[in-house]
Write a protein that holds these residues in place. Sequence first.
Motif, PDB file in Angstrom:
ATOM      1  N   ASN A  30       0.683  -1.001  -0.397  1.00 27.88           N
ATOM      2  CA  ASN A  30      -0.537  -0.032   0.146  1.00 27.88           C
ATOM      3  C   ASN A  30       0.546   1.423   0.104  1.00 27.88           C
ATOM      4  OD1 ASN A  30      -2.136  -1.108  -0.119  1.00 27.88           O
ATOM      5  ND2 ASN A  30      -2.211  -1.617   1.953  1.00 27.88           N
ATOM      6  N   ARG A  31       2.585   1.231   0.227  1.00 27.47           N
ATOM      7  CA  ARG A  31       2.860   2.747   0.540  1.00 27.47           C
ATOM      8  C   ARG A  31       3.901   2.698  -0.929  1.00 27.47           C
ATOM      9  NH1 ARG A  31       4.814   1.482   6.695  1.00 27.47           N
ATOM     10  NH2 ARG A  31       3.553   2.424   7.420  1.00 27.47           N
ATOM     11  N   ARG A  32       3.839   1.156  -2.099  1.00 26.55           N
ATOM     12  CA  ARG A  32       4.377   1.615  -2.750  1.00 26.55           C
ATOM     13  C   ARG A  32       3.397   2.505  -3.983  1.00 26.55           C
ATOM     14  NH1 ARG A  32       5.149  -4.249  -5.983  1.00 26.55           N
ATOM     15  NH2 ARG A  32       6.335  -3.899  -4.242  1.00 26.55           N
ATOM     16  N   PRO A  33       4.450   3.676  -4.828  1.00 28.09           N
ATOM     17  CA  PRO A  33       3.824   4.303  -5.052  1.00 28.09           C
ATOM     18  C   PRO A  33       3.555   3.799  -6.934  1.00 28.09           C
ATOM     19  CG  PRO A  33       5.889   5.071  -4.754  1.00 28.09           C
ATOM     20  CD  PRO A  33       5.785   3.849  -4.342  1.00 28.09           C
ATOM     21  N   ARG A  34       2.612   4.144  -7.479  1.00 29.12           N
ATOM     22  CA  ARG A  34       1.997   3.748  -8.592  1.00 29.12           C
ATOM     23  C   ARG A  34       2.129   4.276  -9.529  1.00 29.12           C
ATOM     24  NH1 ARG A  34       0.412  -1.626  -6.775  1.00 29.12           N
ATOM     25  NH2 ARG A  34       0.067  -1.281  -4.452  1.00 29.12           N
TER      26      ARG A  34
ATOM     27  N   THR B 163       1.365   7.206  -3.738  1.00 32.83           N
ATOM     28  CA  THR B 163       0.985   5.804  -2.807  1.00 32.83           C
ATOM     29  C   THR B 163      -0.686   6.011  -2.386  1.00 32.83           C
ATOM     30  OG1 THR B 163       1.059   7.332  -0.713  1.00 32.83           O
ATOM     31  CG2 THR B 163       2.735   6.000  -1.848  1.00 32.83           C
ATOM     32  N   ARG B 164      -1.175   4.829  -2.555  1.00 32.86           N
ATOM     33  CA  ARG B 164      -2.566   5.017  -2.893  1.00 32.86           C
ATOM     34  C   ARG B 164      -3.414   5.689  -1.032  1.00 32.86           C
ATOM     35  NH1 ARG B 164      -3.824  -1.496  -2.848  1.00 32.86           N
ATOM     36  NH2 ARG B 164      -3.673  -1.713  -4.816  1.00 32.86           N
TER      37      ARG B 164
END
Length: 45
Positions: free
Chosen positions: A15-19, A26-27
């Motif tokens: 959830n902390r990974r940039p998308r 991040t989300r």
Amino acid sequence: MFLDDYLDYVASKLNRRPRQTLDWKTRAEALDELLSNSIKPTAVA
């Protein structure tokens, strides 16, 4: 108990990974932006 902690850890990392689909946010950042720019309705449906 160990499995629950590990799954929480993995979920947190994901959830902390940039998308890319969220313009590299991040989300949590995307959700904060969405909630801070809340749309005020002009009429009642």
